[in-house]
Motif scaffolding. Structure first.
Motif, mmCIF file in Angstrom:
data_model
loop_
_atom_site.group_PDB
_atom_site.id
_atom_site.type_symbol
_atom_site.label_atom_id
_atom_site.label_comp_id
_atom_site.label_asym_id
_atom_site.label_seq_id
_atom_site.Cartn_x
_atom_site.Cartn_y
_atom_site.Cartn_z
ATOM 1 N N LEU A 25 -5.837 61.798 33.839
ATOM 2 C CA LEU A 25 -4.975 62.646 33.014
ATOM 3 C C LEU A 25 -4.030 63.433 33.914
ATOM 4 C CD1 LEU A 25 -7.747 64.157 30.696
ATOM 5 C CD2 LEU A 25 -6.666 61.903 30.584
ATOM 6 N N ASN A 26 -2.774 63.506 33.482
ATOM 7 C CA ASN A 26 -1.774 64.201 34.279
ATOM 8 C C ASN A 26 -0.598 64.574 33.387
ATOM 9 O OD1 ASN A 26 -0.473 65.274 36.480
ATOM 10 N ND2 ASN A 26 -0.196 63.349 37.548
ATOM 11 N N GLY A 27 0.438 65.060 33.989
ATOM 12 C CA GLY A 27 1.656 65.427 33.286
ATOM 13 C C GLY A 27 1.745 66.920 33.071
ATOM 14 N N SER A 28 2.756 67.312 32.338
ATOM 15 C CA SER A 28 3.011 68.739 32.136
ATOM 16 C C SER A 28 1.844 69.431 31.448
ATOM 17 C CB SER A 28 4.297 68.949 31.336
ATOM 18 O OG SER A 28 4.211 68.328 30.073
ATOM 19 N N PHE A 29 1.096 68.694 30.636
ATOM 20 C CA PHE A 29 -0.071 69.283 29.981
ATOM 21 C C PHE A 29 -1.085 69.800 30.998
ATOM 22 C CE2 PHE A 29 -4.325 69.094 28.139
ATOM 23 C CZ PHE A 29 -4.144 69.823 26.984
ATOM 24 N N MET A 30 -1.187 69.106 32.132
ATOM 25 C CA MET A 30 -2.171 69.458 33.155
ATOM 26 C C MET A 30 -1.625 70.449 34.184
ATOM 27 S SD MET A 30 -4.608 67.609 32.012
ATOM 28 C CE MET A 30 -5.809 67.773 33.290
ATOM 29 N N GLU A 31 -0.360 70.825 34.083
ATOM 30 C CA GLU A 31 0.287 71.634 35.112
ATOM 31 C C GLU A 31 0.528 73.084 34.713
ATOM 32 O OE1 GLU A 31 3.854 69.709 36.419
ATOM 33 O OE2 GLU A 31 2.817 67.849 36.868
ATOM 34 N N GLU A 34 3.429 76.168 30.637
ATOM 35 C CA GLU A 34 3.712 77.379 29.858
ATOM 36 C C GLU A 34 3.991 78.542 30.802
ATOM 37 O OE1 GLU A 34 0.641 75.064 27.354
ATOM 38 O OE2 GLU A 34 1.017 75.448 29.464
ATOM 39 N N LEU A 35 3.193 78.670 31.837
ATOM 40 C CA LEU A 35 3.356 79.752 32.814
ATOM 41 C C LEU A 35 4.423 79.408 33.852
ATOM 42 C CD1 LEU A 35 2.343 82.486 33.940
ATOM 43 C CD2 LEU A 35 0.691 81.190 35.276
ATOM 44 N N LEU A 36 4.390 78.191 34.367
ATOM 45 C CA LEU A 36 5.291 77.814 35.469
ATOM 46 C C LEU A 36 6.735 77.617 35.037
ATOM 47 C CD1 LEU A 36 2.961 75.263 37.314
ATOM 48 C CD2 LEU A 36 3.501 77.607 38.016
ATOM 49 N N GLU A 37 6.940 77.079 33.830
ATOM 50 C CA GLU A 37 8.294 76.740 33.391
ATOM 51 C C GLU A 37 8.692 77.389 32.073
ATOM 52 O OE1 GLU A 37 8.821 72.500 33.466
ATOM 53 O OE2 GLU A 37 7.893 72.312 35.451
ATOM 54 N N ARG A 109 7.272 67.753 40.553
ATOM 55 C CA ARG A 109 8.666 67.388 40.843
ATOM 56 C C ARG A 109 9.242 68.243 41.969
ATOM 57 N NH1 ARG A 109 9.930 66.699 34.598
ATOM 58 N NH2 ARG A 109 9.215 64.565 34.399
ATOM 59 N N SER A 110 8.692 69.432 42.150
ATOM 60 C CA SER A 110 9.120 70.332 43.230
ATOM 61 C C SER A 110 8.531 69.919 44.583
ATOM 62 C CB SER A 110 8.683 71.763 42.910
ATOM 63 O OG SER A 110 7.258 71.834 42.913
#
Length: 145
Positions: A25-31, A34-37, A109-110
């Motif tokens: 499992l990965n992607g924005s859901f795992m990152e 909400e807080l970072l972006e 991506r950073s």
């Protein structure tokens, strides 16, 4: 909700007879976007390494095949960007795919290092996860009222 969609898609895999293997499992859901972006996640990226017996493969209906292969439909209906790899594939192919997904998912991506989550396809705890999610949704709804 992304997590509900993921659990619903897993339920479909289990209904088809796919219960062995694992999912990355990965992607924005795992990152924690909400807080970072400052935005909610759109979906969850899921690579499934599945043990699919020849009996299960022979019994697949067109709807079952759609649940396994129609990525745009899966994403629209389950909020899952889904990729299936059969554990019966040739070992070199499995190694190449594992290396590919690791290289794709090891950084944000950073270029900041990150990981991804590996979960078993075993359905043993899926109902408990769904129940916990329902409780949390009710808590959030109560907080908003």
């Amino acid at each position: 909700m992304v997590l509900e969609g993921f659990l619903s898609h897993r339920a479909e895999l289990h209904r088809i007879g796919i219960t062995g293997g694992l999912q990355w499992l990965n992607g924005s859901f795992m990152e924690n976007v909400e807080l970072l972006e400052g935005r909610p996640p759109n979906d969850m990226d899921v690579v499934t390494f599945a043990d699919v017996s020849t009996a299960v493969q022979a019994a697949l209906t067109p709807d079952d095949i759609r649940i396994l292969t129609d990525n745009p439909w899966i994403k629209d209906n389950f909020k899952v960007d889904f990729y299936l790899t059969l554990l019966s594939d040739h070992p070199e192919a499995l190694i190449e795919l594992a290396a590919y997904w690791y290289s794709m998912w090891a950084h944000r991506r950073s270029q900041q290092w990150k990981g991804f989550l590996s979960v078993s396809l075993d359905p043993a705890f899926d109902q408990q996860a769904s129940d916990l999610l329902a409780v949390r949704k009710q808590e959030i709804q109560n907080e908003q009222n």
